[in-house]
Enzyme design. Structure first.
Site, PDB file in Angstrom:
ATOM      1  N   ARG A   1       0.861  -1.186   0.000  1.00  6.81           N
ATOM      2  CA  ARG A   1       0.000   0.000   0.000  1.00  6.81           C
ATOM      3  C   ARG A   1       0.895   1.232   0.000  1.00  6.81           C
ATOM      4  O   ARG A   1       1.933   1.259   0.672  1.00  6.81           O
ATOM      5  CB  ARG A   1      -0.906   0.028   1.246  1.00  6.81           C
ATOM      6  CG  ARG A   1      -2.045  -0.983   1.237  1.00  6.81           C
ATOM      7  CD  ARG A   1      -3.100  -0.687   0.158  1.00  6.81           C
ATOM      8  NE  ARG A   1      -4.213  -1.608   0.165  1.00  6.81           N
ATOM      9  CZ  ARG A   1      -4.327  -2.700  -0.599  1.00  6.81           C
ATOM     10  NH1 ARG A   1      -3.377  -3.018  -1.455  1.00  6.81           N
ATOM     11  NH2 ARG A   1      -5.409  -3.468  -0.532  1.00  6.81           N
TER      12      ARG A   1
ATOM     13  N   HIS B   1      -1.289  -0.660 -10.049  1.00  9.24           N
ATOM     14  CA  HIS B   1      -1.862  -1.602  -9.065  1.00  9.24           C
ATOM     15  C   HIS B   1      -2.214  -2.936  -9.743  1.00  9.24           C
ATOM     16  O   HIS B   1      -3.369  -3.380  -9.715  1.00  9.24           O
ATOM     17  CB  HIS B   1      -3.095  -0.988  -8.388  1.00  9.24           C
ATOM     18  CG  HIS B   1      -3.389  -1.608  -7.044  1.00  9.24           C
ATOM     19  ND1 HIS B   1      -3.691  -0.884  -5.923  1.00  9.24           N
ATOM     20  CD2 HIS B   1      -3.408  -2.909  -6.647  1.00  9.24           C
ATOM     21  CE1 HIS B   1      -3.903  -1.695  -4.897  1.00  9.24           C
ATOM     22  NE2 HIS B   1      -3.732  -2.937  -5.318  1.00  9.24           N
TER      23      HIS B   1
HETATM   24  P1  NAP Z   1      -0.965 -11.356   5.697  1.00 10.78           P
HETATM   25  O1  NAP Z   1      -1.056 -12.803   5.367  1.00 10.78           O
HETATM   26  O2  NAP Z   1      -1.851 -10.787   6.752  1.00 10.78           O
HETATM   27  O3  NAP Z   1       0.557 -11.063   6.069  1.00 10.78           O
HETATM   28  C1  NAP Z   1       0.979  -9.838   6.592  1.00 10.78           C
HETATM   29  C2  NAP Z   1       2.427  -9.955   7.042  1.00 10.78           C
HETATM   30  O4  NAP Z   1       2.852  -8.673   7.514  1.00 10.78           O
HETATM   31  C3  NAP Z   1       2.598 -10.940   8.205  1.00 10.78           C
HETATM   32  O5  NAP Z   1       3.813 -11.622   8.094  1.00 10.78           O
HETATM   33  C4  NAP Z   1       2.613 -10.007   9.421  1.00 10.78           C
HETATM   34  O6  NAP Z   1       3.321 -10.529  10.543  1.00 10.78           O
HETATM   35  C5  NAP Z   1       3.350  -8.819   8.851  1.00 10.78           C
HETATM   36  N1  NAP Z   1       3.070  -7.609   9.616  1.00 10.78           N
HETATM   37  C6  NAP Z   1       1.876  -7.003   9.837  1.00 10.78           C
HETATM   38  N2  NAP Z   1       2.040  -5.926  10.629  1.00 10.78           N
HETATM   39  C7  NAP Z   1       3.349  -5.870  10.939  1.00 10.78           C
HETATM   40  C8  NAP Z   1       4.137  -4.995  11.720  1.00 10.78           C
HETATM   41  N3  NAP Z   1       3.597  -3.959  12.359  1.00 10.78           N
HETATM   42  N4  NAP Z   1       5.454  -5.248  11.825  1.00 10.78           N
HETATM   43  C9  NAP Z   1       6.021  -6.297  11.196  1.00 10.78           C
HETATM   44  N5  NAP Z   1       5.339  -7.180  10.415  1.00 10.78           N
HETATM   45  C10 NAP Z   1       4.013  -6.953  10.305  1.00 10.78           C
HETATM   46  O7  NAP Z   1      -1.203 -10.464   4.387  1.00 10.78           O
HETATM   47  P2  NAP Z   1      -0.988 -10.908   2.856  1.00 10.78           P
HETATM   48  O8  NAP Z   1      -2.143 -11.696   2.386  1.00 10.78           O
HETATM   49  O9  NAP Z   1       0.381 -11.465   2.709  1.00 10.78           O
HETATM   50  O10 NAP Z   1      -1.116  -9.470   2.119  1.00 10.78           O
HETATM   51  C11 NAP Z   1      -0.245  -8.400   2.438  1.00 10.78           C
HETATM   52  C12 NAP Z   1      -0.744  -7.114   1.786  1.00 10.78           C
HETATM   53  O11 NAP Z   1      -0.521  -7.138   0.386  1.00 10.78           O
HETATM   54  C13 NAP Z   1      -2.249  -6.860   1.893  1.00 10.78           C
HETATM   55  O12 NAP Z   1      -2.598  -6.331   3.152  1.00 10.78           O
HETATM   56  C14 NAP Z   1      -2.499  -5.876   0.768  1.00 10.78           C
HETATM   57  O13 NAP Z   1      -2.386  -4.555   1.244  1.00 10.78           O
HETATM   58  C15 NAP Z   1      -1.351  -6.157  -0.216  1.00 10.78           C
HETATM   59  N6  NAP Z   1      -1.847  -6.646  -1.521  1.00 10.78           N
HETATM   60  C16 NAP Z   1      -1.522  -5.947  -2.631  1.00 10.78           C
HETATM   61  C17 NAP Z   1      -1.953  -6.398  -3.879  1.00 10.78           C
HETATM   62  C18 NAP Z   1      -1.587  -5.662  -5.152  1.00 10.78           C
HETATM   63  O14 NAP Z   1      -2.069  -6.021  -6.230  1.00 10.78           O
HETATM   64  N7  NAP Z   1      -0.736  -4.658  -5.106  1.00 10.78           N
HETATM   65  C19 NAP Z   1      -2.706  -7.571  -3.970  1.00 10.78           C
HETATM   66  C20 NAP Z   1      -3.017  -8.266  -2.812  1.00 10.78           C
HETATM   67  C21 NAP Z   1      -2.577  -7.787  -1.585  1.00 10.78           C
HETATM   68  P3  NAP Z   1       2.799 -11.847  11.309  1.00 10.78           P
HETATM   69  O15 NAP Z   1       3.108 -12.995  10.357  1.00 10.78           O
HETATM   70  O16 NAP Z   1       3.608 -11.918  12.534  1.00 10.78           O
HETATM   71  O17 NAP Z   1       1.324 -11.661  11.519  1.00 10.78           O
END
Ligand code: NAP
Length: 319
Positions: free
Chosen positions: A234, A282
């Site tokens: 983001r 995006h």
């Molecule tokens: P997820 O499974 O919830 O994983 C989030 C990761 O970030 C986890 O490892 C989490 O740690 C870590 N994290 C969260 N807050 C943190 C903090 N304060 N300090 C350190 N680490 C932290 O999410 P995901 O499915 O991988 O998706 C991630 C993001 O990608 C989404 O939220 C979205 O914004 C983005 N996205 C972008 C697109 C695009 O097309 N550009 C598409 C899909 C998603 P823990 O493992 O310890 O919980």
């Protein structure tokens, strides 16, 4: 009459004017032949009173408020910062999309743009504009460290592709992880340690109060001179002004940006014309309607049959 036909419909609730509503309703209906999927606007007043689960894509919270029996919403996106902001204080439970296909699509994008940076494509594109024939030194992937901010569903899938391509891989998450072949870090000191040895930094964090503005001047300065950034998460996780300054002084070599605080990126934004920035609209990991619908269908079936809710978004953490 079959029991299923007595069920209340499952509405698809999107922002008004969303062009993909019909396509989503179709894909979801195909995946759930025993349910009746309808666009929110097509619900009767009686049905609005009975609905307990809705499938959502940037819904207007006012529409959700018209369904008093609603217990939970299933987002068709992985990122839910807007839902958390809109619904976090309400009784509604939030489920986000966790789709292995989405993770593979993102992992492919991470590998593609890492290789783009690794093989100096931005520099060669500039050189071509100046008719300049200048081979740059080749550095093996084994000598470069790609670091992932976020080791969740998307980060873990990306790790596998990066390791297979020969890079050294580091990762940072909130809780300490143990992933074979990856140097895993957590906490503030872990972040500093990781940034200091990073050649290419890939952001796959959710946007939360803790991650907003995380990549500011101080943290970007911890990267070695000549490092590059890929932001596929983001826009607001990176301080835009600090990024521009780090690029302008050549501390950062290049930034591949797929996400921005304002999307579509306004025509007047500095990013468009900056020679060290690659702007993407995006597109790093678009949701696949078919695979996403199958995931949503499985979650709704378990709720209908067993009363079981999927893993919920933790609104306190923000993801
Ligand atoms: P997820 O499974 O919830 O994983 C989030 C990761 O970030 C986890 O490892 C989490 O740690 C870590 N994290 C969260 N807050 C943190 C903090 N304060 N300090 C350190 N680490 C932290 O999410 P995901 O499915 O991988 O998706 C991630 C993001 O990608 C989404 O939220 C979205 O914004 C983005 N996205 C972008 C697109 C695009 O097309 N550009 C598409 C899909 C998603 P823990 O493992 O310890 O919980």
């Amino acid at each position: 009459m079959k029991q299923e036909l007595l069920r209340t419909p499952v509405p698809f609730v999107a922002a008004s004017g969303y062009a993909q509503t019909h396509a989503w309703v179709h894909a979801l209906q195909q995946a759930m032949p025993d349910e009746r999927i309808v666009a929110f606007d097509e619900l009767s007043e009686l049905e609005k009173q009975l609905v307990t689960v809705a499938i959502v894509a940037n819904p207007d919270p006012a529409n959700l408020q018209q369904m008093p029996a609603l217990r939970w919403v299933h987002s068709v996106w992985a990122g839910v910062e807007r839902l958390v902001a809109d619904l976090g204080q309400s009784h509604l439970k939030i489920v986000r999309l966790v789709d292995p296909q989405l993770a593979e699509t993102m992992a492919e994008a991470v590998l593609a743009w890492t290789l783009f940076l690794h093989r100096n494509m931005p520099a060669y594109a500039q050189q071509q504009k100046c008719s300049q024939w200048l081979p740059l030194e080749y550095v093996r992937p084994q000598s470069k460290t790609v670091s992932l901010l976020g080791l969740g569903a998307l980060g873990e899938a990306a790790v596998k592709r990066l390791l297979a391509a020969g890079f050294q891989v580091c990762g940072w998450s909130r809780s300490q992880k143990h992933i074979a072949g990856v140097d895993c870090f957590s906490g503030e000191s872990g972040l500093s340690e990781m940034l200091a040895r990073t050649s290419i930094l890939v952001c796959l964090l959710p946007l939360t109060p803790d991650t907003k503005g995380l990549l500011n001047a101080a943290r970007l300065a911890q990267l070695p001179k000549g490092a590059s950034l890929i932001n596929f998460a983001r826009g607001a996780i990176v301080s835009d002004a600090d990024l521009q300054a780090a690029l302008d002084c050549r501390h950062l070599q290049h930034a591949v940006l797929d996400v921005f605080e304002t999307e579509p990126l306004p025509a007047a934004s500095w990013h468009w014309q900056h020679p060290q920035v690659t702007v993407l609209p995006h597109i790093s990991a678009p949701t696949d309607k078919q695979t996403a619908s199958a995931i949503v269908a499985g979650n709704i079936r378990r709720y209908r049959d067993e009363g079981r809710l999927p893993v919920l978004v933790d609104v306190g953490r923000g993801y």
